[in-house]
Enzyme design. Structure first.
Site, PDB file in Angstrom:
ATOM      1  N   GLU A   1      -4.849   2.618  -4.015  1.00 54.29           N
ATOM      2  CA  GLU A   1      -3.370   2.655  -3.998  1.00 54.29           C
ATOM      3  C   GLU A   1      -2.828   1.365  -3.409  1.00 54.29           C
ATOM      4  O   GLU A   1      -1.787   1.326  -2.804  1.00 54.29           O
ATOM      5  CB  GLU A   1      -2.907   3.904  -3.252  1.00 54.29           C
ATOM      6  CG  GLU A   1      -2.898   3.878  -1.740  1.00 54.29           C
ATOM      7  CD  GLU A   1      -4.271   3.786  -1.080  1.00 54.29           C
ATOM      8  OE1 GLU A   1      -5.262   3.461  -1.753  1.00 54.29           O
ATOM      9  OE2 GLU A   1      -4.322   3.996   0.133  1.00 54.29           O
TER      10      GLU A   1
ATOM     11  N   ASP B   1       0.859  -1.192   0.000  1.00 55.87           N
ATOM     12  CA  ASP B   1       0.000   0.000   0.000  1.00 55.87           C
ATOM     13  C   ASP B   1       0.896   1.244   0.000  1.00 55.87           C
ATOM     14  O   ASP B   1       1.863   1.325   0.773  1.00 55.87           O
ATOM     15  CB  ASP B   1      -0.875  -0.016   1.256  1.00 55.87           C
ATOM     16  CG  ASP B   1      -1.931   1.065   1.235  1.00 55.87           C
ATOM     17  OD1 ASP B   1      -3.078   0.758   0.885  1.00 55.87           O
ATOM     18  OD2 ASP B   1      -1.602   2.222   1.556  1.00 55.87           O
TER      19      ASP B   1
ATOM     20  N   ASN C   1      -2.140  13.269  -3.662  1.00 61.16           N
ATOM     21  CA  ASN C   1      -3.310  13.809  -4.369  1.00 61.16           C
ATOM     22  C   ASN C   1      -3.594  15.240  -3.931  1.00 61.16           C
ATOM     23  O   ASN C   1      -3.806  16.119  -4.763  1.00 61.16           O
ATOM     24  CB  ASN C   1      -4.546  12.975  -4.039  1.00 61.16           C
ATOM     25  CG  ASN C   1      -4.678  11.780  -4.955  1.00 61.16           C
ATOM     26  OD1 ASN C   1      -4.144  11.791  -6.055  1.00 61.16           O
ATOM     27  ND2 ASN C   1      -5.369  10.762  -4.506  1.00 61.16           N
TER      28      ASN C   1
ATOM     29  N   ASP D   1      -2.328   9.740 -10.176  1.00 63.74           N
ATOM     30  CA  ASP D   1      -2.480   8.642 -11.160  1.00 63.74           C
ATOM     31  C   ASP D   1      -1.125   8.258 -11.749  1.00 63.74           C
ATOM     32  O   ASP D   1      -0.794   7.087 -11.910  1.00 63.74           O
ATOM     33  CB  ASP D   1      -3.398   9.101 -12.304  1.00 63.74           C
ATOM     34  CG  ASP D   1      -4.862   9.037 -11.892  1.00 63.74           C
ATOM     35  OD1 ASP D   1      -5.132   8.563 -10.778  1.00 63.74           O
ATOM     36  OD2 ASP D   1      -5.709   9.458 -12.687  1.00 63.74           O
TER      37      ASP D   1
ATOM     38  N   HIS E   1      -4.911  15.031  -8.534  1.00 56.96           N
ATOM     39  CA  HIS E   1      -5.298  13.634  -8.791  1.00 56.96           C
ATOM     40  C   HIS E   1      -4.533  13.042  -9.978  1.00 56.96           C
ATOM     41  O   HIS E   1      -4.153  11.875  -9.969  1.00 56.96           O
ATOM     42  CB  HIS E   1      -6.802  13.609  -9.063  1.00 56.96           C
ATOM     43  CG  HIS E   1      -7.435  12.320  -8.709  1.00 56.96           C
ATOM     44  ND1 HIS E   1      -7.759  11.972  -7.422  1.00 56.96           N
ATOM     45  CD2 HIS E   1      -7.789  11.276  -9.480  1.00 56.96           C
ATOM     46  CE1 HIS E   1      -8.286  10.771  -7.418  1.00 56.96           C
ATOM     47  NE2 HIS E   1      -8.325  10.335  -8.657  1.00 56.96           N
TER      48      HIS E   1
HETATM   49  N1  LIG Z   1      -4.874   9.757  -7.975  1.00 59.14           N
HETATM   50  C1  LIG Z   1      -5.557   8.723  -7.540  1.00 59.14           C
HETATM   51  N2  LIG Z   1      -5.877   8.621  -6.244  1.00 59.14           N
HETATM   52  C2  LIG Z   1      -6.546   7.541  -5.813  1.00 59.14           C
HETATM   53  C3  LIG Z   1      -6.945   6.523  -6.679  1.00 59.14           C
HETATM   54  N3  LIG Z   1      -7.595   5.585  -5.952  1.00 59.14           N
HETATM   55  C4  LIG Z   1      -7.588   6.020  -4.669  1.00 59.14           C
HETATM   56  N4  LIG Z   1      -6.954   7.194  -4.583  1.00 59.14           N
HETATM   57  C5  LIG Z   1      -6.720   8.029  -3.408  1.00 59.14           C
HETATM   58  O1  LIG Z   1      -5.857   7.360  -2.503  1.00 59.14           O
HETATM   59  C6  LIG Z   1      -6.021   7.984  -1.234  1.00 59.14           C
HETATM   60  C7  LIG Z   1      -5.912   6.933  -0.164  1.00 59.14           C
HETATM   61  O2  LIG Z   1      -5.911   7.621   1.036  1.00 59.14           O
HETATM   62  P1  LIG Z   1      -5.919   6.902   2.420  1.00 59.14           P
HETATM   63  O3  LIG Z   1      -6.717   5.621   2.330  1.00 59.14           O
HETATM   64  O4  LIG Z   1      -6.328   7.896   3.420  1.00 59.14           O
HETATM   65  O5  LIG Z   1      -4.448   6.418   2.652  1.00 59.14           O
HETATM   66  P2  LIG Z   1      -3.081   7.205   2.593  1.00 59.14           P
HETATM   67  O6  LIG Z   1      -3.218   8.673   2.441  1.00 59.14           O
HETATM   68  O7  LIG Z   1      -2.265   6.515   1.532  1.00 59.14           O
HETATM   69  O8  LIG Z   1      -2.514   6.928   4.000  1.00 59.14           O
HETATM   70  P3  LIG Z   1      -1.856   5.597   4.562  1.00 59.14           P
HETATM   71  O9  LIG Z   1      -2.335   4.456   3.699  1.00 59.14           O
HETATM   72  O10 LIG Z   1      -2.398   5.482   5.943  1.00 59.14           O
HETATM   73  O11 LIG Z   1      -0.415   5.762   4.484  1.00 59.14           O
HETATM   74  C8  LIG Z   1      -7.371   8.705  -1.258  1.00 59.14           C
HETATM   75  O12 LIG Z   1      -7.127  10.082  -1.254  1.00 59.14           O
HETATM   76  C9  LIG Z   1      -7.966   8.293  -2.594  1.00 59.14           C
HETATM   77  O13 LIG Z   1      -8.728   9.342  -3.174  1.00 59.14           O
HETATM   78  C10 LIG Z   1      -6.627   6.652  -8.062  1.00 59.14           C
HETATM   79  O14 LIG Z   1      -6.944   5.803  -8.901  1.00 59.14           O
HETATM   80  N5  LIG Z   1      -5.938   7.749  -8.439  1.00 59.14           N
END
Ligand SMILES: Nc1nc2c(ncn2[C@@H]2O[C@H](COP(=O)(O)OP(=O)(O)OP(=O)(O)O)[C@@H](O)[C@H]2O)c(=O)[nH]1
Length: 556
Positions: free
Chosen positions: A468, A425, A433, A442, A438
Site C-alpha cells: 500500500e 502510504d 482488508n 485491491d 482483500h
Molecule cells: N488488498 C490488498 N492488500 C494488500 C496488498 N498489498 C499489501 N496489502 C495489505 O496491506 C496491509 C498493510 O498493513 P500494515 O503494514 O500493517 O499497515 P497499515 O494497516 O496500513 O497501518 P499503517 O501503515 O501503520 O497505517 C497488510 O494487511 C497487507 O496484507 C494488495 O495488493 N492488496
C-alpha cells in the site's frame, strides 16, 4: 536300611518301587518343562531335544553328558542376552541424549535427563526394556507437541531425530510410525499418543506451504523478467502468511509460473525454428557450392573439347590433299564443335534454372524469418513493458521506479536545481482488508492510484513501490512547492468518496518528503523520506512530514 532288589516271591521291594515311580515322574516333568523354553534359542532347543530322548530312555551316563552340554549352552545364552540388553540400553540412552540437544522446556529436559541417568545406572540384566521403550516413546510425543507449538524447532527436531525436514510426514499416524520405528507401542502408548494436541493442523500446513513456496522461488531458472515479481512474493512469504493471503500468494505463484513457462516455451519454439531454418540455409549453400564446382568442371570440359577440335582442324589442314577433302573435313569438325557448344549451353541453362529455384526458396525463407523475428520482437517489447507495470494499479512498478530514479538523478546531477522524493502510504490499510476483504482492498488501491495520477503533471513520476506504498519523484521543484503538491494529494485522497456497500470508507494517506542532497545515493534519500513517513504515521497519520523540518503538515 538295605533293601533287596526283590523279595523271594519275585516282587520288587516297595521302597525301590517308590523310587522308580518317582524317577519316572521326575523324567516326565523334565520332558514337559523342557517344552516351555522351546523357540528362544536354537542351541538350547537342540540340547533339549537330546535331553528329552535321553530322559525317555534309561541311560544315566548319557543324561549326565547332555546336562553338562545344556549347562554350557545356557551360560552362553545368558551372556548373549546380557550383551544385547547392554546394547539396547546404550542405544536408548543415545536417542534420549539426541532429544536433550533440542530446545525443550526445562521440565521436559529434566525428565529426559532423569530417564537417561536411570538407564545408565541400571544393571542391564535388570532392565525392563519394554517399559523403558514405552517411557521414551512418551517423551518423543511430548517433544513433538512442543515442536508444533513452536514451529521454529522443526528443523532442529527432525535433524535431531535423524529425519530430514522435507520428510516430515503429512499426518499424525505417519508421525507415529516415524517416531516409533523399531518400537512396538503398547495399546496404552497408542492411547496416550491419540491424546496429544492436534499438532499437524492448520499451523503445520501453512508452515509447509510456506517452505515449499519459498523453495519454488529459489529456482534460478526463472527468467529475469519474472524475478522481481518472485522476489516480492518471496518477501511476503518470509513475513509469514495469514490464511487469506495464502490463497492470493498461491494464485500469484501459479500465474507467475504459467507466464514464465509459456514465455520460455514460445521462445524455445522460436529458437528451434531458427535452428531448423539455419540448417536449411546451410544445405542450400552447400548445394550452390556443388553447382559452382559443376560449372567449373563444365567450363574445363568445354575448353578441352574446343582445343581438341582446333587440333583436329589444324591436322586436317596439314593433311588435306585437295580443297574438296579439306572442305568436307572442316564442315564435319565445325558441326561437331557446334553440337558440343549446344550441349554445353543446354547443360548450363538447366543448372542455372535449378540454382534460381533454390535462390527463390531461400529468399522466401529469409522473408519468413524476418516476419517471425518482427513478431517476436513486438511480443518481447510488450512483455518488457508489462514487466515494468504494476498489474493492479497500472502504475509503473518498483523495477520501473529504480530505472527512473537512476535517470532522474543523472539529469539532476548534470543540470542542478532540485529533485524531491516522496513516499506515500495508505493509513490503516490492514483494517480495510480485514473489514471489507482483500478484493475491496485491491479496489481501494486502484482508486487511490487513479486519484493520485490525476493530480500529477507530466514531469512528476509516480510508482507503486509495493503493498500500500507509493513513491513519487518530483524534479525541478522547490521543497515548498513539493510540499504544496503533496498536501494537495493527501487532501484529494481524503476527499475521495470511497464507498463499500453504501457505507462511506474514510481513506487517508501519510507521506514523507525529502530533497536530494549532493553526493547522496538514491537509497539514502529514500531512507530520509521513509523516516519522515514514519514520523507522519507516529504523529497521527493523514499528514506530511518533510525531512529535516520539525513542523508537520496536515492535509489542507
Ligand atoms: N488488498 C490488498 N492488500 C494488500 C496488498 N498489498 C499489501 N496489502 C495489505 O496491506 C496491509 C498493510 O498493513 P500494515 O503494514 O500493517 O499497515 P497499515 O494497516 O496500513 O497501518 P499503517 O501503515 O501503520 O497505517 C497488510 O494487511 C497487507 O496484507 C494488495 O495488493 N492488496
Amino acid at each position: 536300611m538295605s533293601c533287596p532288589d526283590s523279595f523271594e516271591n519275585g516282587d520288587p521291594c516297595p521302597a525301590l518301587q517308590r523310587l522308580q515311580a518317582e524317577n519316572q515322574l521326575l523324567r516326565q516333568a523334565m520332558v514337559r518343562s523342557s517344552f516351555a523354553v522351546v523357540g528362544h534359542d536354537s542351541a538350547v532347543d537342540h540340547c533339549l531335544r537330546e535331553l528329552r530322548q535321553v530322559l525317555r530312555g534309561e541311560d544315566g551316563a548319557q543324561l549326565e553328558a547332555v546336562l553338562a552340554q545344556l549347562d554350557i549352552v545356557l551360560v552362553d545364552v545368558a551372556s548373549r542376552r546380557s550383551a544385547s540388553l547392554h546394547e539396547q540400553r546404550h542405544a536408548l540412552i543415545g536417542q534420549a541424549t539426541k532429544l536433550q540437544t533440542l530446545n525443550l522446556s526445562q521440565e521436559l529436559h529434566r525428565a529426559i535427563t532423569q530417564f537417561s541417568q536411570a538407564l545408565d545406572e541400571i544393571d542391564p540384566l535388570q532392565l525392563d526394556l519394554s517399559a523403558a521403550l514405552s517411557e521414551f516413546n512418551q517423551y518423543q510425543w511430548q517433544v513433538l507437541a512442543q515442536f508444533v507449538a513452536h514451529k521454529s524447532l522443526a528443523a532442529g527436531l527432525l535433524e535431531g531425530l535423524g529425519t530430514p525436514a522435507s520428510a516430515l510426514p503429512a499426518d499424525k499416524s505417519a508421525v507415529s510410525n516415524e517416531l516409533d520405528r523399531g518400537v512396538s507401542p503398547s495399546s496404552e502408548n497408542t492411547a496416550a499418543a491419540d491424546d496429544q494436541p492436534s499438532m499437524l493442523g492448520y499451523a503445520y500446513i501453512v508452515g509447509r506451504v510456506e517452505s515449499v513456496l519459498y523453495e519454488l522461488f529459489e529456482d534460478d531458472d526463472l527468467p529475469a523478467n519474472y524475478q522481481l515479481q518472485a522476489r516480492r512474493l518471496k518477501r511476503k512469504i518470509n513475513r509469514g502468511l495469514h490464511g487469506y493471503e495464502l490463497v492470493t500468494v498461491v494464485e500469484s505463484l501459479a500465474r507467475l509460473v504459467r507466464d514464465a513457462a509459456s514465455d520460455q516455451r514460445s521462445l524455445g519454439d522460436y529458437l528451434q525454428q531458427l535452428i531448423e531454418r539455419l540448417a536449411e540455409f546451410q544445405a542450400s549453400l552447400m548445394d550452390m557450392d556443388a553447382a559452382q564446382a559443376d560449372e567449373v568442371a563444365l567450363a574445363r570440359d568445354l575448353d578441352q573439347q574446343l582445343r581438341a577440335h582446333v587440333d583436329h582442324l589444324q591436322h586436317s589442314v596439314r593433311e588435306a590433299q585437295d580443297l574438296e577433302q579439306l572442305k568436307t573435313s572442316l564442315t564435319e569438325r565445325l558441326d561437331s564443335l557446334l553440337a558440343s557448344l549446344t550441349l554445353q549451353r543446354e547443360q548450363r541453362e538447366r543448372r542455372d534454372q535449378a540454382l534460381l529455384g533454390r535462390l527463390k526458396v531461400l529468399a522466401e525463407r529469409v522473408a519468413e524469418l524476418e516476419s517471425e523475428a518482427q513478431h517476436y520482437r513486438a511480443h518481447i517489447d510488450t512483455q518488457q513493458r508489462q514487466t515494468l507495470l504494476d498489474p493492479l494499479t497500472g502504475l509503473p512498478n518498483r523495477a520501473a521506479w529504480n530505472a527512473r530514479l537512476r535517470t532522474a538523478m543523472e539529469q539532476w546531477q548534470a543540470r542542478g536545481g532540485d529533485l524531491l522524493l516522496a513516499i506515500l502510504d495508505v493509513d490503516h490499510f490492514k483494517q480495510v482488508n480485514d473489514s471489507y476483504g482483500h478484493l475491496a482492498g485491491d479496489k481501494v488501491l486502484k482508486l487511490i492510484a487513479d486519484a493520485l495520477v490525476r493530480e500529477l503533471g507530466e514531469k512528476e513520476f509516480i510508482a507503486r513501490f509495493g503493498g500500500e506504498e507509493f513513491v513519487l519523484l518530483l524534479p525541478d521543484r522547490s521543497l515548498a512547492s513539493g510540499q504544496d503538491l503533496l498536501r494537495r494529494l493527501l487532501a484529494s485522497i481524503e476527499a475521495c468518496p470511497f464507498h463499500f456497500k453504501g457505507e462511506r470508507l474514510p481513506i487517508t494517506l501519510s507521506a514523507g518528503l525529502a530533497s536530494f542532497r549532493s553526493a547522496e545515493t538514491g537509497e539514502e534519500a529514500f531512507q530520509r523520506a521513509d523516516q519522515a513517513l514514519y514520523r507522519a504515521k507516529h504523529e497521527g497519520r493523514n499528514r506530511l512530514v518533510v525531512d529535516g523540518e520539525m513542523t508537520v503538515c496536515l492535509a489542507p
